[in-house]
Design a protein around this motif. Sequence first.
Motif, mmCIF file in Angstrom:
data_model
loop_
_atom_site.group_PDB
_atom_site.id
_atom_site.type_symbol
_atom_site.label_atom_id
_atom_site.label_comp_id
_atom_site.label_asym_id
_atom_site.label_seq_id
_atom_site.Cartn_x
_atom_site.Cartn_y
_atom_site.Cartn_z
ATOM 1 N N UNK A 474 0.832 -1.205 0.000
ATOM 2 C CA UNK A 474 0.000 0.000 0.000
ATOM 3 C C UNK A 474 0.867 1.255 0.000
ATOM 4 N N UNK A 475 1.989 1.239 0.727
ATOM 5 C CA UNK A 475 2.879 2.403 0.742
ATOM 6 C C UNK A 475 3.411 2.679 -0.659
ATOM 7 N N UNK A 476 3.768 1.633 -1.393
ATOM 8 C CA UNK A 476 4.241 1.817 -2.773
ATOM 9 C C UNK A 476 3.172 2.484 -3.631
ATOM 10 N N UNK A 477 1.928 2.058 -3.456
ATOM 11 C CA UNK A 477 0.831 2.672 -4.210
ATOM 12 C C UNK A 477 0.633 4.130 -3.788
ATOM 13 N N UNK A 478 0.824 4.429 -2.504
ATOM 14 C CA UNK A 478 0.700 5.804 -2.024
ATOM 15 C C UNK A 478 1.741 6.712 -2.671
ATOM 16 N N UNK A 479 2.948 6.194 -2.868
ATOM 17 C CA UNK A 479 4.003 6.983 -3.512
ATOM 18 C C UNK A 479 3.619 7.305 -4.953
ATOM 19 N N UNK A 480 3.106 6.305 -5.671
ATOM 20 C CA UNK A 480 2.666 6.530 -7.053
ATOM 21 C C UNK A 480 1.564 7.585 -7.105
ATOM 22 N N UNK A 481 0.610 7.476 -6.196
ATOM 23 C CA UNK A 481 -0.503 8.424 -6.168
ATOM 24 C C UNK A 481 -0.020 9.830 -5.839
ATOM 25 N N UNK A 482 0.934 9.940 -4.919
ATOM 26 C CA UNK A 482 1.464 11.257 -4.542
ATOM 27 C C UNK A 482 2.150 11.933 -5.720
ATOM 28 N N UNK A 483 2.994 11.207 -6.422
ATOM 29 C CA UNK A 483 3.718 11.827 -7.536
ATOM 30 C C UNK A 483 2.795 12.170 -8.698
ATOM 31 N N UNK A 484 1.764 11.371 -8.878
ATOM 32 C CA UNK A 484 0.790 11.727 -9.902
ATOM 33 C C UNK A 484 0.085 13.024 -9.542
ATOM 34 N N UNK A 485 -0.274 13.167 -8.269
ATOM 35 C CA UNK A 485 -0.942 14.386 -7.809
ATOM 36 C C UNK A 485 -0.009 15.593 -7.901
ATOM 37 N N UNK A 486 1.253 15.423 -7.513
ATOM 38 C CA UNK A 486 2.221 16.519 -7.585
ATOM 39 C C UNK A 486 2.469 16.945 -9.027
ATOM 40 N N UNK A 487 2.525 15.961 -9.920
ATOM 41 C CA UNK A 487 2.718 16.271 -11.336
ATOM 42 C C UNK A 487 1.520 17.036 -11.888
ATOM 43 N N UNK A 488 0.306 16.614 -11.493
ATOM 44 C CA UNK A 488 -0.900 17.325 -11.920
ATOM 45 C C UNK A 488 -0.897 18.755 -11.405
#
Length: 507
Positions: A474-488
């Motif tokens: 789940x932490x790995x998925x959280x990292x992916x979600x965070x960077x997607x949000x930061x990129x947006x």
Amino acid sequence: MEKAKVGVVFYISVAILVLAVLVGIFAPDALENMTSNAQSFISTRFGWYYLIVVSLFVLVCLYIIVSPYGKIKLGKPDDKPEYNMATWFAMLFSAGMGIGLVFWGAAEPVYHYATNSPTAEVGTDEAIKEAMRFTFFHWGIHAWGIYAIIALCLAYFKFRRDARGTVSSTLNTIMNTEGTVGKIIDIIAVTATVSGVATTLGFGAVQINGGISFMTNINNGFWTQFVIIVVVTILFLLSASTGLDKGIRILSNTNMVIASFLFVFVLIFGPTLYSLNIFTDTLGKYVQTLPAMSFRLAPLTDEARDWIDNWTIFYWAWWIAWSPFVGTFIARVSKGRTLRQFTAGVLFVPSLVGFLWFSVFGGASILLESEGTAAISELATEEALFGVFEHYPFGIIMSILAIGLIGTFFITSADSATFVLGMQTSDGSLNPTKKVKFIWGILLSATAIILLYSGGLQALENTMIVAAFPFSVIILLMILALFKALKEEKSNVKAEKEHKKTNSSKG
């Protein structure tokens, strides 16, 4: 004030833990065997995975510190931090490692030196260096990197994007978590939190018992630990009823005052120059060899691999299991800080304080052992600190203060955990009800008691390693979600600037 909603996550999580407690009561041997087999399988088959993902978490933190994303604030542009820097550090440190540092501070370095060195011959000068270096490794930026990632994701989505304060809400940019999937994720987070917190509370109860037993004739056993947990449970439930800004804040500051006093006492009356030299030399070796230690698995040597499983993999699992609790709590008290300020503060300051702590207490225990003054390594782990105090002036007083410190750390950790578990099972509410917090407080204590009853500290450790495994994904998925949000967010800011530029040129 937002209204706390209790739903499916709360009831299913409570049911799972009540079932585990009942199994522990009526079939303790079965619980111990089950957790032991699962722990052995995960450590043996997935030790490589733990080393890689935890190192990845550290690299992500370092990238955020130096990247342009570091300027983004955990909150709206005009939000200010709720707590000053000193109180902020005290709160995150008390929640993050309090009991652990007191429990292992004098014990772990001397154990590595005298009993089971990671790479050197025990009892040698090289073993002293290795003992300190690997202790720094286990308690340094890898541990705080795990905490920082969880807290960063939760704080960003909660305060920047007005998401619910749950683990599942941090994944909305990459998947739909409003249904069953989101509830499963939150249940995994809750069960991991309970296992991590229960383990730490178990350590606290065992060490309080160890200190009392070391100074008196009171038995060092389960029923004494049971009474300790019951008494402390009553105290932390009283603290939980006062809220975040009263109970936890006051206790956190009290913890830091007592811990600082004990630290300065041992630094002055102990081997001052020896400890400072140990700190400086070990810090340099830690920085130099960090990549090698991070990926050390010893695939060709069974004895060395067992050491890694029992220490490094254990610690990485402990930090992961502990991270939903610490991460949620740190996120809650970090609104208004930038990503760079937050990540650098969480990653480096507590690590440095921990290094100093181990250099002073670990250095003192190793010197007593190496000079033949005291056989600290032959004491039970929970008695090592008190064995050190025995050889200094005012030893009894210092031991009593140490027991008090463990107690306040115990209360702070459990108090904070009831808040976090209430938040995670009340749809992310920043104000969970007292009833929900009390239920979690009682379940936390019951879990710690049952795990101690069914197999002592080993059962606690086994359960934690098992619970940490699914949450690491789940932490790995959280990292992916965070960077997607930061990129947006970066793209939106760029588009807004270009839009303003176009409008101004037209004007």
